[in-house]
Design a protein around this motif. Structure first.
Motif, PDB file in Angstrom:
ATOM      1  N   GLY A 108      33.360  36.091 -34.276  1.00 31.94           N
ATOM      2  CA  GLY A 108      33.034  35.294 -33.102  1.00 31.94           C
ATOM      3  C   GLY A 108      33.941  35.592 -31.927  1.00 31.94           C
ATOM      4  N   ALA A 109      33.836  34.756 -30.904  1.00 33.78           N
ATOM      5  CA  ALA A 109      34.621  34.940 -29.689  1.00 33.78           C
ATOM      6  C   ALA A 109      34.864  33.582 -29.056  1.00 33.78           C
ATOM      7  N   MET A 133      35.047  31.725 -25.512  1.00 34.76           N
ATOM      8  CA  MET A 133      34.621  31.917 -24.132  1.00 34.76           C
ATOM      9  C   MET A 133      35.159  30.795 -23.260  1.00 34.76           C
ATOM     10  N   ARG A 134      34.984  30.980 -21.931  1.00 39.55           N
ATOM     11  CA  ARG A 134      35.360  29.946 -20.976  1.00 39.55           C
ATOM     12  C   ARG A 134      34.716  28.606 -21.366  1.00 39.55           C
ATOM     13  N   ALA A 163      32.682  25.313 -21.468  1.00 37.77           N
ATOM     14  CA  ALA A 163      31.336  25.192 -20.892  1.00 37.77           C
ATOM     15  C   ALA A 163      31.363  24.531 -19.522  1.00 37.77           C
ATOM     16  N   ALA A 164      32.277  23.578 -19.321  1.00 42.25           N
ATOM     17  CA  ALA A 164      32.333  22.884 -18.035  1.00 42.25           C
ATOM     18  C   ALA A 164      33.293  23.559 -17.070  1.00 42.25           C
ATOM     19  N   GLN A 165      33.793  24.733 -17.427  1.00 43.98           N
ATOM     20  CA  GLN A 165      34.656  25.553 -16.571  1.00 43.98           C
ATOM     21  C   GLN A 165      36.066  25.006 -16.390  1.00 43.98           C
ATOM     22  N   ASN A 223      35.775  27.788 -26.050  1.00 45.59           N
ATOM     23  CA  ASN A 223      34.349  27.599 -26.303  1.00 45.59           C
ATOM     24  C   ASN A 223      33.918  28.622 -27.354  1.00 45.59           C
ATOM     25  N   PHE A 244      32.044  30.898 -29.778  1.00 41.59           N
ATOM     26  CA  PHE A 244      30.691  31.455 -29.828  1.00 41.59           C
ATOM     27  C   PHE A 244      30.572  32.452 -30.969  1.00 41.59           C
TER      28      PHE A 244
END
Lengths: 78, 225
Positions: free
Chosen positions: B103-104, B106-107, B109-111, B149, B151
């Motif tokens: 997986g990874a 990420m930023r 979701a709400a930044q 986040n 993923f």
């Protein structure tokens, strides 16, 4: 040799950055923007005899995260 | 015999000292501090911790550059031999970037950068890291991250859940993580990556002492091994 590597999020992967840019564009009054996806452009200057396979390897091993990103290699005329 | 626990410091790590203090608190022995540029790890390590922070300024992707540093080749090799490896926050990002975990991250979701205490549910209490908790126990641990986040594709998520490799789940959505995943194990169970910071929840004065059981159980398991 100048090479541009375009890294973009895979389709279906949520892009919070693109969504924020989209929102900001709408806030500035631009209409008709259906979607925004943000990516990354990496400019390489490599030896002229660098093979396509080596460029591909650079992308897969470091420049892109294959779990979430795609890449496209573009050789740019000097 | 005293345990040999190592904390790896990358340029931009900022939770390395907290991690070392947490390990010493439960093991009674100072942790060995390792610099990222070292091509080899100290010999006979019993435990390796990758701390939180912003290694290499999060350039390219969070954890991407650190995961390719010389010392990580040695960490990957040690993980393959079964040495327990704990990655917290940026350490978790380094573990996914290195391929030790799927997986990874990420930023959010709400930044926004999220810095607050969150509830976690212990989904697997069988690992060396989580054996000090009861199955399904709810604990309270702080998070502090911009890119937490989690993923992975659905097949990977199904596999992680099916194999009991989700160690911790947020009790309510925090950062957009798929299936509210907060921490995962590798298939052998000796590598744990998690976004919340157990080293920041070691005693009541921290607001929660729920992180202590993670370190205590890991150290106890190693001592009794």
């Amino acid at each position: 040799m100048k090479v541009h590597v375009h890294v973009s999020l895979k389709p279906g992967v949520l892009d919070p950055q693109g969504r924020a840019i989209h929102h900001a564009l709408e806030g500035l009054g631009f209409i008709g923007v259906n979607d925004v996806r943000a990516g990354r452009l990496i400019e390489l200057d490599v030896a002229d005899d660098t093979s396509d396979a080596a460029l591909d390897d650079m992308c897969r091993k470091l420049l892109a995260n294959m779990v979430i990103e795609n890449y496209r290699i573009e050789k740019v005329a000097a | 015999m005293s345990l040999r626990c190592a904390v790896i410091t990358f340029p931009g790590s900022n939770c390395d000292r907290d991690m070392a203090v947490a390990l010493e608190a439960v093991s009674g022995t100072p942790a060995i501090r390792v610099w990222h540029g070292d091509a080899t790890l100290p010999e006979r390590l019993d435990f390796i911790a990758l701390p939180g922070g912003f290694s290499y300024g999060d350039y390219l992707r969070c954890g991407a550059i650190a995961s390719r540093s010389p010392v990580m080749r040695a960490v990957i090799e040690a993980a393959g031999r079964g040495v327990p490896v704990l990655g917290v926050c940026n350490g978790f990002q380094v573990l996914t970037e290195s391929g030790l975990l799927p997986g990874a991250l990420m930023r959010n979701a709400a930044q926004n950068f999220i810095c607050r205490t969150v509830g976690l549910k212990v989904e697997n209490s069988q690992s060396i890291f989580t054996g000090g908790y009861a199955q399904g126990q709810e604990i309270v641990i702080p998070v502090a991250h911009h890119d937490g986040n989690y993923f992975a594709d659905d097949a990977t998520l199904d596999r992680l859940e099916g194999e009991g490799r989700v160690a911790f789940r947020y009790t309510s959505p925090v950062n957009g993580s798929q299936r509210d995943i907060a921490g995962i194990l590798n298939d052998a169970g000796n590598v744990l990556g998690m976004m919340p910071h157990p080293e920041r929840a070691m005693e009541d004065a921290h607001g929660s002492a729920d992180g202590r059981a993670l370190f205590a159980n890991a150290i106890e398991s190693l001592v009794n091994a």
